[in-house]
Scaffold this active site. Structure first.
Site, PDB file in Angstrom:
ATOM      1  N   TYR A 162     -11.648  -2.038   8.966  1.00 49.18           N
ATOM      2  CA  TYR A 162     -10.293  -1.485   8.899  1.00 49.18           C
ATOM      3  C   TYR A 162      -9.267  -2.473   9.444  1.00 49.18           C
ATOM      4  O   TYR A 162      -8.219  -2.722   8.822  1.00 49.18           O
ATOM      5  CB  TYR A 162     -10.265  -0.185   9.704  1.00 49.18           C
ATOM      6  CG  TYR A 162      -8.954   0.545   9.720  1.00 49.18           C
ATOM      7  CD1 TYR A 162      -8.597   1.378   8.670  1.00 49.18           C
ATOM      8  CD2 TYR A 162      -8.082   0.432  10.802  1.00 49.18           C
ATOM      9  CE1 TYR A 162      -7.394   2.075   8.685  1.00 49.18           C
ATOM     10  CE2 TYR A 162      -6.884   1.126  10.842  1.00 49.18           C
ATOM     11  CZ  TYR A 162      -6.545   1.947   9.780  1.00 49.18           C
ATOM     12  OH  TYR A 162      -5.351   2.630   9.808  1.00 49.18           O
ATOM     13  N   LYS A 166      -6.247  -4.218   7.331  1.00 50.04           N
ATOM     14  CA  LYS A 166      -4.858  -4.004   7.704  1.00 50.04           C
ATOM     15  C   LYS A 166      -4.153  -5.315   8.032  1.00 50.04           C
ATOM     16  O   LYS A 166      -2.953  -5.481   7.754  1.00 50.04           O
ATOM     17  CB  LYS A 166      -4.776  -3.035   8.890  1.00 50.04           C
ATOM     18  CG  LYS A 166      -5.170  -1.603   8.544  1.00 50.04           C
ATOM     19  CD  LYS A 166      -4.344  -1.038   7.406  1.00 50.04           C
ATOM     20  CE  LYS A 166      -4.536   0.454   7.214  1.00 50.04           C
ATOM     21  NZ  LYS A 166      -3.777   0.978   6.058  1.00 50.04           N
TER      22      LYS A 166
END
Length: 257
Positions: A162, A166
């Protein structure tokens, strides 16, 4: 005097629109006078979101954001329905948490596919249309907002997939801003801290709640409505000279120069 934030006559693609931040963005887009192309994998929640808005203002598109053909088709359908696409919010997201040494290949790839590769597909599809309009003499331009996270700027224990995705979105925003600025197409990122959505239920739970709140100067979570307003500011002409930037909407959770 014209309102600072208005989306009157604009059409915005919003991925991950079935709940949480995406749903709030769709609601705010319509409230500000715009139309929304709402994209989500869950058809039931998607239909519910569309049904809550005035008839004809939301085009519901069901499918995976990691499907490049869907991105192209959704933009084309939106243009056919509303005349043009003026904005894109890459909001769809999933989590597959695990410590680095325990993370499986599918856990890594699933998150990268949705957050990073999927955002590229939708940026490419919407951007092509916006560039074509600009080359044809349309000066309206466009705005792309990538939903990043403080995890992409600080790292996140148990979420290397993640955090990496991002962080990649920050670079995607900056690159699109540099390539498409001459067409009056802006690209920015929004980095949220902890928003009250189903995806953050674990960190807002009893085990982590006090520790997380202690790191937020404002002492509370963000609401989806607050998140939606910040995104819509970047979509609007109120941010007409803002591009390649990363807006922190986090109550002070991450503060830097």
């Amino acid at each position: 005097m014209h309102p600072i934030v208005s989306l009157e006559g604009r059409t915005i693609v919003v991925t991950g629109a079935g709940q949480g931040i995406g749903k709030a963005i769709v609601e705010t887009v319509v409230a500000l006078g715009g139309n929304a192309i709402a994209v989500d994998l869950n058809g039931d929640t998607l239909k519910a979101v569309a049904a809550q808005q005035p008839e004809g203002r939301v085009l519901a598109v069901q499918g995976s954001v990691a499907d490049a053909a869907l991105a192209d088709r959704a933009v084309a359908d939106g243009v056919a329905r509303f005349g043009a696409v003026h904005g894109l919010v890459n909001n769809a997201g999933i989590i597959r948490p695990a410590m680095i040494e325990k993370m499986t290949d599918p856990q890594w790839q699933d998150v990268i596919d949705v957050h990073l590769t999927g955002s590229f597909y939708w940026t490419r599809a919407a951007g092509r249309h916006m560039v074509e309009r600009a080359k044809a003499g349309d000066t309206t331009g466009g705005s792309i907002v990538n939903i990043s996270s403080d995890a992409g700027r600080k790292g996140s224990i148990g979420q290397i997939n993640y955090a990496a995705a991002k962080a990649g979105l920050l670079a995607m925003s900056m690159t699109a801003a540099r390539e498409w600025g001459r067409y009056n197409i802006r690209a920015n990122s929004v980095c949220f801290g902890v928003v009250e959505t189903p995806m953050t239920e674990v960190v807002r739970g009893e085990k982590f709640r006090d520790g997380m709140l202690a790191q937020i100067p404002m002492g509370r979570w963000s609401t989806p409505d607050e998140a939606g307003k910040a995104v819509c500011f970047l979509l609007s002409d109120g941010a007409s000279y803002v591009t390649g930037q990363h807006l922190g909407v986090n109550g002070g959770f991450h503060i830097s120069l």
